[in-house]
Design a protein around this motif. Structure first.
Motif, PDB file in Angstrom:
ATOM      1  N   GLY A  40       1.185  -1.012   0.019  1.00 47.23           N
ATOM      2  CA  GLY A  40       0.157   0.337   0.239  1.00 47.23           C
ATOM      3  C   GLY A  40       0.752   1.602   0.527  1.00 47.23           C
ATOM      4  O   GLY A  40       0.855   2.234  -0.810  1.00 47.23           O
ATOM      5  N   MET A  41       1.690   1.119   1.062  1.00 48.32           N
ATOM      6  CA  MET A  41       2.804   2.855   0.698  1.00 48.32           C
ATOM      7  C   MET A  41       3.468   2.456  -0.499  1.00 48.32           C
ATOM      8  O   MET A  41       3.622   3.999  -0.691  1.00 48.32           O
ATOM      9  CB  MET A  41       3.505   2.082   1.743  1.00 48.32           C
ATOM     10  CG  MET A  41       4.915   3.529   2.171  1.00 48.32           C
ATOM     11  SD  MET A  41       3.629   5.242   1.743  1.00 48.32           S
ATOM     12  CE  MET A  41       5.252   5.851   3.737  1.00 48.32           C
ATOM     13  N   LYS A  93      -8.085   7.998   2.815  1.00 48.27           N
ATOM     14  CA  LYS A  93      -9.365   7.880   4.232  1.00 48.27           C
ATOM     15  C   LYS A  93     -10.294   7.912   4.387  1.00 48.27           C
ATOM     16  O   LYS A  93     -11.661   7.400   4.829  1.00 48.27           O
ATOM     17  CB  LYS A  93      -8.874   9.741   5.037  1.00 48.27           C
ATOM     18  CG  LYS A  93      -9.556   9.588   6.430  1.00 48.27           C
ATOM     19  CD  LYS A  93      -9.303  10.674   7.071  1.00 48.27           C
ATOM     20  CE  LYS A  93      -9.648  10.718   8.475  1.00 48.27           C
ATOM     21  NZ  LYS A  93      -9.680  12.448   8.844  1.00 48.27           N
ATOM     22  N   LYS A  94     -10.903   8.452   2.777  1.00 52.28           N
ATOM     23  CA  LYS A  94     -12.190   8.182   2.275  1.00 52.28           C
ATOM     24  C   LYS A  94     -12.027   6.317   2.267  1.00 52.28           C
ATOM     25  O   LYS A  94     -13.334   6.189   1.713  1.00 52.28           O
ATOM     26  CB  LYS A  94     -12.827   9.613   1.491  1.00 52.28           C
ATOM     27  CG  LYS A  94     -14.395   9.422   1.254  1.00 52.28           C
ATOM     28  CD  LYS A  94     -14.328  10.545   0.354  1.00 52.28           C
ATOM     29  CE  LYS A  94     -16.218  10.830   0.557  1.00 52.28           C
ATOM     30  NZ  LYS A  94     -16.064  12.082   1.306  1.00 52.28           N
ATOM     31  N   LEU A  99      -6.391   0.645   4.872  1.00 49.47           N
ATOM     32  CA  LEU A  99      -4.578   0.908   4.516  1.00 49.47           C
ATOM     33  C   LEU A  99      -4.278   2.105   5.250  1.00 49.47           C
ATOM     34  O   LEU A  99      -3.591   2.292   5.553  1.00 49.47           O
ATOM     35  CB  LEU A  99      -4.600   1.113   3.349  1.00 49.47           C
ATOM     36  CG  LEU A  99      -3.366   1.718   2.399  1.00 49.47           C
ATOM     37  CD1 LEU A  99      -2.299   0.608   2.436  1.00 49.47           C
ATOM     38  CD2 LEU A  99      -3.513   1.227   1.231  1.00 49.47           C
ATOM     39  N   TYR A 100      -4.961   3.192   5.100  1.00 53.47           N
ATOM     40  CA  TYR A 100      -5.412   4.085   5.888  1.00 53.47           C
ATOM     41  C   TYR A 100      -4.830   4.687   7.205  1.00 53.47           C
ATOM     42  O   TYR A 100      -3.685   5.611   8.190  1.00 53.47           O
ATOM     43  CB  TYR A 100      -6.065   5.418   5.951  1.00 53.47           C
ATOM     44  CG  TYR A 100      -6.049   7.242   6.698  1.00 53.47           C
ATOM     45  CD1 TYR A 100      -5.115   7.629   5.717  1.00 53.47           C
ATOM     46  CD2 TYR A 100      -7.087   6.806   7.467  1.00 53.47           C
ATOM     47  CE1 TYR A 100      -5.082   9.105   6.514  1.00 53.47           C
ATOM     48  CE2 TYR A 100      -6.930   8.813   8.139  1.00 53.47           C
ATOM     49  CZ  TYR A 100      -5.975   9.081   7.281  1.00 53.47           C
ATOM     50  OH  TYR A 100      -5.338  10.762   8.964  1.00 53.47           O
ATOM     51  N   GLY A 104      -0.867   4.546   8.879  1.00 51.33           N
ATOM     52  CA  GLY A 104      -0.343   5.927   9.933  1.00 51.33           C
ATOM     53  C   GLY A 104       0.161   7.129  10.142  1.00 51.33           C
ATOM     54  O   GLY A 104      -0.238   7.478   9.063  1.00 51.33           O
ATOM     55  N   VAL A 105       1.359   7.639  10.494  1.00 49.86           N
ATOM     56  CA  VAL A 105       1.867   8.499  11.184  1.00 49.86           C
ATOM     57  C   VAL A 105       3.344   8.380   9.066  1.00 49.86           C
ATOM     58  O   VAL A 105       3.180   9.226   9.253  1.00 49.86           O
ATOM     59  CB  VAL A 105       3.087   8.808  11.967  1.00 49.86           C
ATOM     60  CG1 VAL A 105       3.865   8.285  12.023  1.00 49.86           C
ATOM     61  CG2 VAL A 105       3.327   9.794  11.871  1.00 49.86           C
ATOM     62  N   TYR A 106       3.155   7.051   8.467  1.00 54.50           N
ATOM     63  CA  TYR A 106       4.098   7.642   7.558  1.00 54.50           C
ATOM     64  C   TYR A 106       3.726   7.744   6.275  1.00 54.50           C
ATOM     65  O   TYR A 106       4.233   8.455   5.733  1.00 54.50           O
ATOM     66  CB  TYR A 106       4.508   5.893   7.773  1.00 54.50           C
ATOM     67  CG  TYR A 106       5.152   5.239   8.500  1.00 54.50           C
ATOM     68  CD1 TYR A 106       6.597   5.470   7.835  1.00 54.50           C
ATOM     69  CD2 TYR A 106       4.809   4.246   9.319  1.00 54.50           C
ATOM     70  CE1 TYR A 106       7.384   5.643   9.147  1.00 54.50           C
ATOM     71  CE2 TYR A 106       6.003   3.983  10.505  1.00 54.50           C
ATOM     72  CZ  TYR A 106       6.688   4.382  10.401  1.00 54.50           C
ATOM     73  OH  TYR A 106       7.432   3.718  11.415  1.00 54.50           O
ATOM     74  N   LEU A 107       2.181   7.761   6.136  1.00 48.18           N
ATOM     75  CA  LEU A 107       1.084   8.488   4.902  1.00 48.18           C
ATOM     76  C   LEU A 107       1.451   9.824   4.809  1.00 48.18           C
ATOM     77  O   LEU A 107       2.302  10.375   3.782  1.00 48.18           O
ATOM     78  CB  LEU A 107       0.165   8.097   5.149  1.00 48.18           C
ATOM     79  CG  LEU A 107      -0.495   9.023   3.615  1.00 48.18           C
ATOM     80  CD1 LEU A 107      -0.257   8.436   2.373  1.00 48.18           C
ATOM     81  CD2 LEU A 107      -1.876   8.493   3.778  1.00 48.18           C
TER      82      LEU A 107
END
Length: 191
Positions: A40-41, A93-94, A99-100, A104-107
């Motif tokens: 995902g990332m 997020k939507k 996955l959002y 976490g903080v890495y996005l």
């Protein structure tokens, strides 16, 4: 066409952004605990780097160069990248909340991921036209996706192995990353 193939192979394998240039190490080590999260990332980075390469190329060629403001390229590129990451964050997020939450903080850290800015600046340094810049961005991001997914697979396998207490955690992950870098070094003869 030959030039584009050389750019693709060179950016994805030979000069892998993580394993050869050592850019983007923070998400590489931080998000590579599970293959699903790493993929995902990697997908988010592919989108951001490809789109950022396109927009930064346009802005550089059609705004900064004609106005002789090329000295502002780093600042402008950072602003463009930050806006794109916000777009990706809102989309995930939507659309894909699991996955959002997993990223976490890495996005938001994609904004400060030096690989994204590095690709935009490399496109300018190598005097790539718009198409070559986008292809370079996409191939670089695919190389990042390869590296982070392979590392996540290795980390999942390591989790179920009996490893000495001294080597558990960060030491074995860094050794694995070093061995991956050595393995990718084998691609250097392709170009």
């Amino acid at each position: 066409m030959k030039t584009l193939i050389i750019i693709i192979v060179g950016s994805a394998l030979v000069n892998n952004v993580v394993l050869s240039q050592f850019l983007g190490i923070c998400p590489f080590l931080g998000v590579s605990k599970k293959v699903e999260t790493a993929t995902g990332m990697g997908g988010a980075v592919v989108f951001v780097i490809t789109i950022a390469s396109f927009f930064t190329g346009l802005i550089y060629d059609y705004i900064l160069v004609p106005l002789d403001f090329t000295f502002l390229n780093t600042i402008v590129f950072i602003l463009v990248i930050a806006a794109l990451v916000q777009f990706v964050e809102m989309f995930l997020k939507k659309s894909i909340p699991s996955l959002y939450r997993a990223l976490g903080v890495y996005l938001p850290l994609i904004t400060t991921n030096c690989a994204v800015l590095g690709v935009a600046l490399l496109n300018v340094q190598k005097s790539y036209n718009l198409l070559q810049g986008v292809v370079n961005g996409f191939a670089t991001a695919v190389g990042f996706l390869f590296a982070i997914t392979i590392m996540a697979g290795i980390r999942e396998k390591i989790e179920y192995n009996n490893i000495s207490e001294n080597w558990q955690g960060t030491p074995i992950v860094l050794i694995s990353a070093c061995l991956m870098a050595i393995a990718f070094f084998g691609f250097s003869g392709l170009i």
